[in-house]
Design a protein around this motif. Structure first.
Motif, mmCIF file in Angstrom:
data_model
loop_
_atom_site.group_PDB
_atom_site.id
_atom_site.type_symbol
_atom_site.label_atom_id
_atom_site.label_comp_id
_atom_site.label_asym_id
_atom_site.label_seq_id
_atom_site.Cartn_x
_atom_site.Cartn_y
_atom_site.Cartn_z
ATOM 1 N N PHE A 114 69.527 12.945 -83.005
ATOM 2 C CA PHE A 114 68.820 12.187 -81.980
ATOM 3 C C PHE A 114 69.393 10.784 -81.845
ATOM 4 O O PHE A 114 69.380 9.992 -82.773
ATOM 5 C CB PHE A 114 67.344 12.126 -82.354
ATOM 6 C CG PHE A 114 66.482 11.419 -81.375
ATOM 7 C CD1 PHE A 114 66.075 10.122 -81.606
ATOM 8 C CD2 PHE A 114 66.067 12.052 -80.220
ATOM 9 C CE1 PHE A 114 65.256 9.469 -80.718
ATOM 10 C CE2 PHE A 114 65.244 11.404 -79.327
ATOM 11 C CZ PHE A 114 64.845 10.108 -79.569
ATOM 12 N N ALA A 115 69.954 10.485 -80.671
ATOM 13 C CA ALA A 115 70.460 9.152 -80.345
ATOM 14 C C ALA A 115 71.514 8.675 -81.351
ATOM 15 O O ALA A 115 71.538 7.525 -81.733
ATOM 16 C CB ALA A 115 69.330 8.152 -80.256
ATOM 17 N N THR A 116 72.363 9.574 -81.792
ATOM 18 C CA THR A 116 73.426 9.166 -82.706
ATOM 19 C C THR A 116 74.478 8.355 -81.951
ATOM 20 O O THR A 116 74.828 8.661 -80.826
ATOM 21 C CB THR A 116 74.088 10.404 -83.327
ATOM 22 O OG1 THR A 116 73.108 11.100 -84.088
ATOM 23 C CG2 THR A 116 75.217 10.014 -84.252
ATOM 24 N N GLY A 133 62.628 13.414 -87.720
ATOM 25 C CA GLY A 133 62.746 14.813 -88.117
ATOM 26 C C GLY A 133 61.486 15.404 -88.682
ATOM 27 O O GLY A 133 61.486 16.560 -89.088
ATOM 28 N N GLY A 134 60.376 14.617 -88.720
ATOM 29 C CA GLY A 134 59.122 15.168 -89.223
ATOM 30 C C GLY A 134 58.621 16.312 -88.369
ATOM 31 O O GLY A 134 57.922 17.201 -88.850
ATOM 32 N N GLU A 136 59.481 6.349 -104.785
ATOM 33 C CA GLU A 136 59.816 7.763 -104.957
ATOM 34 C C GLU A 136 59.239 8.544 -103.788
ATOM 35 O O GLU A 136 58.133 8.273 -103.325
ATOM 36 C CB GLU A 136 59.258 8.298 -106.275
ATOM 37 C CG GLU A 136 59.890 7.680 -107.505
ATOM 38 C CD GLU A 136 59.372 8.325 -108.783
ATOM 39 O OE1 GLU A 136 58.586 9.297 -108.668
ATOM 40 O OE2 GLU A 136 59.750 7.862 -109.868
ATOM 41 N N GLY A 137 59.982 9.504 -103.327
ATOM 42 C CA GLY A 137 59.526 10.341 -102.226
ATOM 43 C C GLY A 137 60.683 11.144 -101.675
ATOM 44 O O GLY A 137 61.673 11.374 -102.362
ATOM 45 N N PHE A 138 60.558 11.582 -100.431
ATOM 46 C CA PHE A 138 61.661 12.303 -99.800
ATOM 47 C C PHE A 138 62.062 11.569 -98.535
ATOM 48 O O PHE A 138 61.283 10.805 -97.955
ATOM 49 C CB PHE A 138 61.274 13.761 -99.502
ATOM 50 C CG PHE A 138 60.142 13.920 -98.519
ATOM 51 C CD1 PHE A 138 60.395 14.041 -97.158
ATOM 52 C CD2 PHE A 138 58.826 13.955 -98.955
ATOM 53 C CE1 PHE A 138 59.367 14.193 -96.259
ATOM 54 C CE2 PHE A 138 57.788 14.113 -98.060
ATOM 55 C CZ PHE A 138 58.054 14.231 -96.700
ATOM 56 N N VAL A 139 63.285 11.808 -98.134
ATOM 57 C CA VAL A 139 63.869 11.058 -97.018
ATOM 58 C C VAL A 139 63.979 11.963 -95.801
ATOM 59 O O VAL A 139 64.485 13.086 -95.888
ATOM 60 C CB VAL A 139 65.247 10.495 -97.397
ATOM 61 C CG1 VAL A 139 65.927 9.870 -96.176
ATOM 62 C CG2 VAL A 139 65.104 9.472 -98.512
ATOM 63 N N LEU A 140 63.478 11.446 -94.662
ATOM 64 C CA LEU A 140 63.696 12.074 -93.367
ATOM 65 C C LEU A 140 64.811 11.312 -92.663
ATOM 66 O O LEU A 140 64.838 10.082 -92.697
ATOM 67 C CB LEU A 140 62.425 12.027 -92.516
ATOM 68 C CG LEU A 140 61.232 12.877 -92.966
ATOM 69 C CD1 LEU A 140 60.016 12.561 -92.105
ATOM 70 C CD2 LEU A 140 61.564 14.356 -92.895
ATOM 71 N N CYS A 168 58.400 6.135 -79.524
ATOM 72 C CA CYS A 168 58.098 7.261 -80.404
ATOM 73 C C CYS A 168 57.548 6.725 -81.722
ATOM 74 O O CYS A 168 57.633 5.527 -82.005
ATOM 75 C CB CYS A 168 59.336 8.099 -80.696
ATOM 76 S SG CYS A 168 60.311 8.559 -79.255
ATOM 77 N N ASP A 169 57.010 7.611 -82.533
ATOM 78 C CA ASP A 169 56.713 7.227 -83.910
ATOM 79 C C ASP A 169 57.924 7.568 -84.768
ATOM 80 O O ASP A 169 58.599 8.589 -84.544
ATOM 81 C CB ASP A 169 55.463 7.937 -84.427
ATOM 82 C CG ASP A 169 55.692 9.418 -84.679
ATOM 83 O OD1 ASP A 169 55.958 9.797 -85.828
ATOM 84 O OD2 ASP A 169 55.611 10.194 -83.699
ATOM 85 N N GLY A 170 58.221 6.704 -85.733
ATOM 86 C CA GLY A 170 59.437 6.855 -86.513
ATOM 87 C C GLY A 170 59.480 8.097 -87.366
ATOM 88 O O GLY A 170 60.557 8.641 -87.627
#
Length: 606
Positions: free
Chosen positions: A405-407, A526-527, A474-478, A519-521
């Motif tokens: 998206f928008a790369t 990718g959520g 700590e977490g996961f990356v979108l 949009c919401d981030g």
């Protein structure tokens, strides 16, 4: 017919119709969900829930279209009448599929938020006159409620309770329901322009429904005799009434009257069946009784009474002859009043002169061979055509934003981060908490990530107090294109006794005017796939209500960036200033600054 309200047993033909209906619907859903994604572009694949929404929604639209075209098709070609009498089952299945669509929407777009899903859905629409755009969620909900009312009252018990005129008037609501569904799709999915195939199907279906109804009405008007004058009106030549059938006349200011011929005798009754107001004039004389083509209810021609033990009655009319002209008294007699049939001295047509037209009524257990061929072709067309449509619509139901998206053109996608990720960085504040990861090597590239928690929630409430501090997360990356977000499963923790890197200072870049979408981030990163567009607006608004970072995705990358972090003119969060513009193509103007590796757009309300 039934003297009491008892369950009507399925004939073998009805069981076959239901099996074909179930096979077509199941084939469509399976083809849309499982076969089409294998044929489409994998880089534009939707997430499972979004794909299911589109599968159930498009299937319900096609079934509703089919329910509406069966009636005029059967009037234009009586060989299709057998398809008309399973329409109740088709209507109930349509409601169940539409309900599945609504459940998927509630369970995905309106879930994972502190706001109850139903409340969120009802409050997500723009206020007419105060916000741009047109509502579409409420239109779909209203259509679903109408379909529920029709499905719930499809049993003959409701027919008896409401009476035929009331029951028929209620079920005519299928037409406004269809209009609402078309508007729901047009103001929602079609605004994104992601699937020209869907647009062609919706427009073609709506035009086809309108054209078929106009054609059937024109043919019915041409076939009926319209007469004027009182008290007696000229209904045309008596010889025009076919043996065993009827002509329909419409006295000016009165209701339609069906004049039947049985042998060389003529009788006139109301054209409305006492069961469901079916068109008796399209029926036949069977076993000496007028037989309604809809469900086989029967009435004696001379008095309009159903044979015992049935109790239904019709209004009757008087007839007279003036030479070879047939005269009708348009004043109805009370239902059940006997009127002596009008005897004719006309010769019957010679036996075998013309083959009788096939006639089908709802309770028939077997079909005429001519009808059987048509019904078989229709059944095969439905059972095979629905999966084929599922493949076509499913393969084109991709994410319009594409894989990245928008790369920025020519820029390499950032390398993957491990999931789950354990990161250390500097907490930045403005207009949302950000995690800045300094370059690992001299001359290397630093990175700035958006922050969120599980569900539709932004960073932890006390994150802003950690501005400038070194924290562990700590977490996961979108990540999608140049948007990266860390979804932290645990609270951010300050790192004690460790000197933090320098906090990057904002770099003003001037005042910009940009066109793009708010949009919401999280979903844009990718959520959800798709996480953009008007169909996603309600979900994005809930995310931003939960203080997730708002991003502005320009029509094309600017200054090496595919998105900008969006705030209001004062540097605060984007909502409430831009609430009504979320998910829409808008033009904004404001100050832009570089913060770490992110552009921050402090936009003014247009």
């Amino acid at each position: 017919m039934s003297a009491r309200l008892l369950p009507v047993s399925w004939t073998p033909a009805k069981r076959i119709y239901d099996l074909v209906l179930a096979a077509g619907v199941a084939g469509y859903i399976l083809a849309f969900l499982h076969l089409a994604p294998r044929l489409g572009d994998p880089d534009q694949a939707l997430d499972g829930q979004s794909l299911a929404m589109k599968a159930y929604g498009s299937c319900a639209f096609l079934l509703l279209t089919l329910a509406l075209v069966i009636g005029p098709l059967a009037r234009l070609d009586p060989r299709l009448l057998p398809l008309l009498y399973n329409r109740r089952h088709l209507g109930v299945v349509t409601f169940l599929v539409a309900l599945s669509h609504a459940i998927e929407v509630l369970g995905w777009h309106f879930a994972y938020s502190p706001t109850p899903p139903l409340v969120a859905m009802l409050s997500s629409e723009p206020v007419p006159g105060a916000a741009p755009g047109l509502p579409f969620v409420s239109l779909g909900l209203l259509a679903l409620l109408i379909l529920f009312a029709l499905a719930a009252t499809s049993h003959d018990a409701w027919l008896s309770l409401l009476g035929p005129p009331g029951w028929k008037a209620l079920h005519m609501a299928i037409y406004p329901a269809y209009a609402l569904v078309v508007a729901h799709v047009a103001f929602g999915a079609l605004q994104d322009g992601a699937s020209p195939v869907l647009a062609a199907v919706v427009v073609g279906a709506a035009l086809g429904v309108a054209a078929l109804h106009l054609a059937a009405a024109w043919r019915g008007r041409a076939g009926d005799a319209a007469v004027a004058g009182t008290p007696w009106v000229d209904a045309g030549p008596a010889a025009a009434v076919p043996e065993g059938r009827a002509i329909v006349v419409r006295p000016e200011g009165g209701e339609a009257v069906a004049i039947f011929r049985h042998g060389n005798r003529l009788s006139a009754v109301t054209n409305l069946c006492a069961h469901q107001n079916g068109p008796l004039g399209e029926g036949r004389i069977v076993d000496g009784c007028i037989t309604c083509p809809w469900h086989g209810f029967q009435y004696r021609p001379e008095d309009g009474c159903a044979p015992p033990p049935y109790t239904e009655k019709l209004a009757t009319y008087r007839l007279a002859l003036a030479g070879d002209r047939l005269l009708l008294d348009p004043r109805p007699n009370p239902p059940g009043t006997r009127v002596e049939p009008l005897a004719l001295a006309l010769p019957l047509p010679p036996a075998g002169a013309a083959a009788p037209e096939p006639f089908f009524i709802g309770w028939a257990r077997s079909l005429d061979p001519a009808l059987r061929r048509v019904v078989l072709l229709a059944a095969l067309g439905f059972a095979l055509g629905m999966p084929a449509l599922g493949v076509v619509l499913g393969a084109t139901a991709g994410d319009a934003a594409g894989p990245t998206f928008a790369t920025v053109p020519g820029e390499a996608v950032l390398p993957d981060l491990p999931a789950p990720a354990a990161l250390r960085g500097v907490l930045l504040d403005g207009p949302y908490p950000l995690l800045h990861l300094p370059a690992e090597t001299p001359g290397g590239r630093s990175r700035t990530l958006l922050l969120a928690r599980d569900g539709k929630l932004g960073a932890q409430p006390d994150a802003r107090a950690l501005h400038g501090r070194l924290v562990s997360a700590e977490g996961f990356v979108l990540r999608r294109g140049t948007i990266e977000m860390l979804v932290a499963g645990e609270p951010l923790k300050p790192v004690a006794d460790t000197p933090g890197p320098a906090v990057p200072a904002p770099v003003p870049l001037g005042r910009w005017r940009l066109q793009g979408e708010i949009c919401d981030g999280k979903c844009a990163a990718g959520g959800m796939r798709p996480g953009t567009g008007i169909g996603h607006r309600a979900c994005a608004t809930l995310c931003l209500d939960g203080e997730l970072p708002a991003v502005f995705v320009p029509s094309r990358p600017v200054a090496g960036h595919g998105f900008l972090l969006l705030g209001d003119a004062a540097g605060g969060p984007a909502l409430p200033a831009f609430r009504d513009l979320v998910g829409r193509r808008v033009t904004l103007e404001g100050e832009v600054e570089r913060l770490g590796d992110i552009l921050v757009f402090r936009a003014a309300r247009p």
